[in-house]
Design an enzyme around this catalytic site. Structure first.
Site, PDB file in Angstrom:
ATOM      1  CG  ASP A  64     -50.977  47.219 -52.946  1.00 31.39           C
ATOM      2  OD1 ASP A  64     -51.770  47.833 -53.661  1.00 31.39           O
ATOM      3  OD2 ASP A  64     -50.784  47.477 -51.739  1.00 31.39           O
ATOM      4  CD  GLU A  80     -56.209  52.992 -50.850  1.00 26.13           C
ATOM      5  OE1 GLU A  80     -55.689  53.631 -49.924  1.00 26.13           O
ATOM      6  OE2 GLU A  80     -55.853  53.133 -52.027  1.00 26.13           O
ATOM      7  CG  HIS A 110     -49.627  51.176 -46.264  1.00 23.85           C
ATOM      8  ND1 HIS A 110     -50.784  50.510 -46.574  1.00 23.85           N
ATOM      9  CD2 HIS A 110     -49.358  51.963 -47.333  1.00 23.85           C
ATOM     10  CE1 HIS A 110     -51.195  50.867 -47.784  1.00 23.85           C
ATOM     11  NE2 HIS A 110     -50.346  51.749 -48.261  1.00 23.85           N
ATOM     12  CG  ASP A 111     -51.910  54.771 -46.979  1.00 24.25           C
ATOM     13  OD1 ASP A 111     -50.715  55.006 -47.237  1.00 24.25           O
ATOM     14  OD2 ASP A 111     -52.681  54.217 -47.791  1.00 24.25           O
ATOM     15  CG  ASP A 122     -52.819  52.073 -54.637  1.00 21.63           C
ATOM     16  OD1 ASP A 122     -52.789  52.170 -53.403  1.00 21.63           O
ATOM     17  OD2 ASP A 122     -52.478  52.992 -55.411  1.00 21.63           O
TER      18      ASP A 122
HETATM   19  C1  GLC Z   1     -52.857  54.303 -51.737  1.00 20.91           C
HETATM   20  C2  GLC Z   1     -51.746  53.707 -50.910  1.00 20.91           C
HETATM   21  C3  GLC Z   1     -50.804  54.790 -50.524  1.00 20.91           C
HETATM   22  C4  GLC Z   1     -50.240  55.409 -51.768  1.00 20.91           C
HETATM   23  C5  GLC Z   1     -51.347  55.847 -52.711  1.00 20.91           C
HETATM   24  C6  GLC Z   1     -50.810  56.143 -54.067  1.00 20.91           C
HETATM   25  O1  GLC Z   1     -53.620  55.196 -51.032  1.00 20.91           O
HETATM   26  O2  GLC Z   1     -52.277  52.995 -49.839  1.00 20.91           O
HETATM   27  O3  GLC Z   1     -49.782  54.326 -49.682  1.00 20.91           O
HETATM   28  O4  GLC Z   1     -49.453  56.505 -51.444  1.00 20.91           O
HETATM   29  O5  GLC Z   1     -52.337  54.876 -52.879  1.00 20.91           O
HETATM   30  O6  GLC Z   1     -50.568  54.960 -54.776  1.00 20.91           O
END
Ligand code: GLC
Ligand code: CA
Length: 564
Positions: free
Chosen positions: A98, A258, A336-337, A200
Site C-alpha cells: 500500500d 483507491e 478497512h474503511d 492510497d
Molecule cells: C485511504 C485509506 C484510509 C486512510 C486514508 C488516508 O482512504 O484507505 O484508511 O485513512 O487513505 O491515508
C-alpha cells in the site's frame, strides 16, 4: 469497444495490524502473515494486498508514513519482508504494498525539514499558505477527519494543508522533486520483488489553484469540498507519469488505485489504456443505500440505511457497461474503511450464512477483479465496540449514555457504535474459538469478536461453512467463463438480481434474492430448468418456469451456449 477483458486476479486484502499476532503484543505482524500464507493460498486467491507496513507513528494505522524505506518495528523488519515476498511467490501468490502518495506523517524527515522555515529546500514538498488576516483560515474546506484542512504552524505562523489528520500533511505534487521521490520509493520495493501497489488516496494529489472558498457553504461553516481536491485533471497526468516511470523498469507492476469518489467516466480515465495508468480502481460508489430504512432508536444522521437493490442493479449495470468493457473493474463488498459486508448489506441476525454467501456470489461472479477483505470469507461482522479509543466518534460517552437512557441494550449500543466507528471492519481476525479468537494471547489493539461458529478452525472442516463456500466460489470465478465472459444484466424484479455471463460455448445465469423474504423473479428460466445449479445458497423452486428463491438464496446455472 471490442476489448476482451481478462480479469484473472482475485485479490485478498490483509489488514496486518489485525491479522495474526505472533509475539503477543496485541498487534498483528509480518510473521503472522507469513504463518498464514498456506491458509491464503488455499483460499485460491492470486494476490495479497497488504495495508501499510512502513515506519509510522500510527496516527492513522500506518497511513501516516514517517519512512518509506523501513518497516515499522511493530510489524517486523526488512528480513521478514524478504521472507514474506519469497514465501508468497513460492505459493504462486503476488504481493501488493500500500503506497501512500498524497501525504506523509508529520514525523517524516521531509516535513521535519520543512518546518525549519520557508528557505528550507523541503518546504516546497508540502503545501503552505501565509496567514492573510489574523486568525482567519485560508479557506472553508473541511478535512476528512474533521476540522479545517489548514493547520497553523507555530514558528512562522503559516498554514500547512492536510486533507486527513493534522499529523498527515499533504505533499505538493506540483513539485517535481516530490514526484521523483515517490517514483524512487515505488521502484525500491518493486526491486525487492513485490508485484505492485495499491495506490492510497491518489485522486487527491492536486488541489484547486488558489484554494478558493466553497461557495455552497454557509459563512463560517467548514465543508467537505471534494470538487476542489478530488479528481482534478492533473491527477491523471501525475498518475501516468508515475506509471510510465515504474513500468519502464517493471512492465508488469500491478496498480490498484483507491479512487473513492470516482464515477465510471473517471474510472475509465484512470485505467485506460492498459499499462498506462492503474490496472483497476476501487470506487466507493457501488452501494446506493435506501436512507428511508433506518432504526429510529439510534441517531439517524450516522446511519446509512439498507442497500437499495433497484439502484444497486443500475449502478452495477452502468459500471459493467462503461468500465467493465474497457478495463478490469474491481468487485468488492467491503474494505478497512467500511463496515463489514454482512453487517452493512446482509442480515447478521437472521440470515448470516445465506446473506454472506449470496452477496459474494452476486458480486464476484460479475466481470471484474474480486477484492476480498480478510475475515469476509468466514462471515465476520462489524466489531462489537468495547474499546473506545481511536474510534473517531465524537462524544462517545454521551452517545452511549443517551442510548441506554432510551432503552437500548448494552449489546445493541455496542453494535451500533461498532458500525459507526472507524474500526468497524478492523477487528482481529477470528482464527479459532480460543481466547481472543486465536489472534493473540493478549487483548488485541482493536478488540475482537469471539464467536463459536465464525472462525477459521470451526469452518475449515465444515463443508457447509461460509469459508468452504468462498473456496468453491473462487474456483468457479477463476474459470474462463467468469474471467473472460461477457456480462449482461437481466431484467428481474428487485430485490432479485440476475445476470448472464457467456464465453465461447458456455453461458451461466447468476440469480440472487437480496432480501430476507422469499421472492419470485420475473425471469423465465424454462430453458435452464433441467440444468443443475453449479453453486447454490438456500432453496429454490420453479413456478411455471419462474424461479422462487428463499431469503438470501442464490444460484448459478450453467448451460451450453448455442447462439452466435
Ligand atoms: C485511504 C485509506 C484510509 C486512510 C486514508 C488516508 O482512504 O484507505 O484508511 O485513512 O487513505 O491515508
Ligand atoms: Ca505482534
Amino acid at each position: 469497444m471490442n476489448n476482451q477483458i481478462n480479469s484473472e486476479e482475485v485479490i485478498y486484502q490483509v489488514y496486518p495490524k489485525s491479522f495474526l499476532d505472533t509475539n503477543q503484543d496485541g498487534i498483528g505482524d509480518l510473521k503472522g502473515v507469513i504463518q498464514k500464507l498456506d491458509y491464503i493460498q488455499e483460499l485460491g486467491v492470486t494476490t495479497i494486498w497488504l495495508n501499510p507496513i512502513f515506519s509510522s507513528p500510527h496516527v492513522d494505522n500506518g497511513y501516516d508514513v514517517s519512512d518509506y524505506y523501513t518497516i515499522d518495528p511493530q510489524y517486523g523488519n526488512m528480513e521478514l519482508v524478504e521472507i514474506l515476498i519469497e514465501e508468497a511467490h513460492k505459493r504462486g501468490l503476488k504481493i501488493l504494498f500500500d503506497l501512500v502518495l498524497n501525504h506523509t506523517s508529520s514525523k517524516h524527515k521531509w516535513f521535519q525539514e520543512a518546518l525549519k522555515g520557508p528557505d528550507n529546500p523541503y518546504r516546497n514538498y508540502y503545501i503552505w499558505k501565509e496567514e492573510e488576516e489574523k486568525g482567519k483560515l485560508p479557506n472553508n474546506w473541511k478535512s476528512f477527519f474533521g476540522g479545517s484542512v489548514w493547520e497553523k504552524e507555530s514558528e512562522t505562523g503559516d498554514y500547512y494543508f492536510h486533507l486527513f489528520d493534522k499529523e498527515m500533511p499533504d505533499l505538493n505534487w506540483q513539485n517535481e522533486s516530490v514526484r521523483k521521490e515517490m517514483i524512487k520509493i515505488a521502484k525500491f520495493w518493486l526491486g525487492k520483488g513485490i508485484d505492485g501497489y495499491r495506490l492510497d488516496a491518489f485522486i487527491h494529489m492536486e488541489k484547486e489553484p488558489g484554494y478558493p472558498d466553497a461557495r455552497y457553504a454557509d459563512p463560517d461553516q467548514l465543508i467537505s469540498a471534494e470538487d476542489f481536491f478530488a479528481n482534478l485533471p492533473q491527477v491523471d497526468d501525475y498518475l501516468r507519469e508515475f506509471s510510465a516511470s515504474i513500468r519502464e523498469v517493471y512492465p508488469d507492476a500491478y496498480l490498484l488505485g483507491e479512487a473513492a469518489s470516482a464515477d465510471p467516466e473517471r474510472a475509465v480515465k484512470y485505467t485506460f489504456p492498459k499499462g498506462e495508468a492503474c490496472d483497476s480502481i476501487v470506487s466507493f460508489k457501488y452501494f446506493p443505500m435506501d436512507t428511508t430504512k433506518k432504526d429510529d432508536r439510534f441517531p439517524l444522521e450516522n446511519q446509512e440505511g439498507k442497500l437499495n437493490v433497484i439502484a444497486f442493479k443500475q449502478v452495477m449495470d452502468e459500471w459493467q457497461r462503461k468500465v467493465g468493457e474497457v478495463s478490469e473493474m474491481t468487485l468488492y463488498l467491503n474494505n478497512h474503511d467500511m463496515q463489514r459486508v454482512v453487517s452493512r448489506l446482509g442480515d447478521p441476525a437472521e440470515f448470516r450464512e445465506e446473506s454472506a454467501k449470496t452477496l459474494a456470489t452476486t458480486m464476484y461472479l460479475q466481470r471484474g477483479v474480486p477484492v476480498l477483505l480478510n475475515g469476509e470469507e468466514i462471515g465476520m461482522k462489524n466489531l462489537e465496540l468495547k474499546r473506545w479509543e481511536n474510534t473517531r466518534i465524537e462524544r462517545i460517552h454521551e452517545v452511549y449514555a443517551t442510548l441506554l437512557d432510551r432503552g437500548v441494550t448494552k449489546e445493541e449500543a455496542q453494535t451500533y457504535l461498532g458500525s459507526i466507528s472507524i474500526n468497524a471492519s478492523r477487528g482481529a481476525m477470528q482464527w479459532s474459538d480460543q481466547n481472543y479468537a486465536g489472534f493473540s494471547t493478549i487483548e488485541p489493539w482493536s478488540g475482537v469478536n469471539q464467536e463459536a461458529a465464525y472462525n477459521v478452525a470451526a469452518q475449515e472442516t465444515d463443508t457447509a461453512s461460509i469459508l468452504t463456500f468462498y473456496k468453491q466460489l473462487i474456483q468457479l470465478k477463476k474459470t474462463a467463463l467468469f474471467t473472460h465472459g461477457s456480462y449482461e444484466m437481466l431484467i428481474s424484479k428487485s430485490p432479485i438480481m440476475a445476470y448472464r455471463r457467456q464465453f465461447e460455448k458456455e453461458q451461466a445465469i447468476v440469480v440472487s434474492n437480496l432480501s430476507g423474504e422469499p421472492q419470485e423473479s420475473l425471469l423465465d428460466l424454462t430453458n435452464f430448468k433441467d440444468q443443475d445449479s453449479t453453486l447454490s445458497v438456500g432453496n429454490y423452486t420453479y413456478n411455471n418456469g419462474k424461479i422462487v428463491l428463499s431469503p438470501y438464496a442464490s444460484l448459478v446455472i450453467k448451460s451450453d451456449y448455442k447462439g452466435s
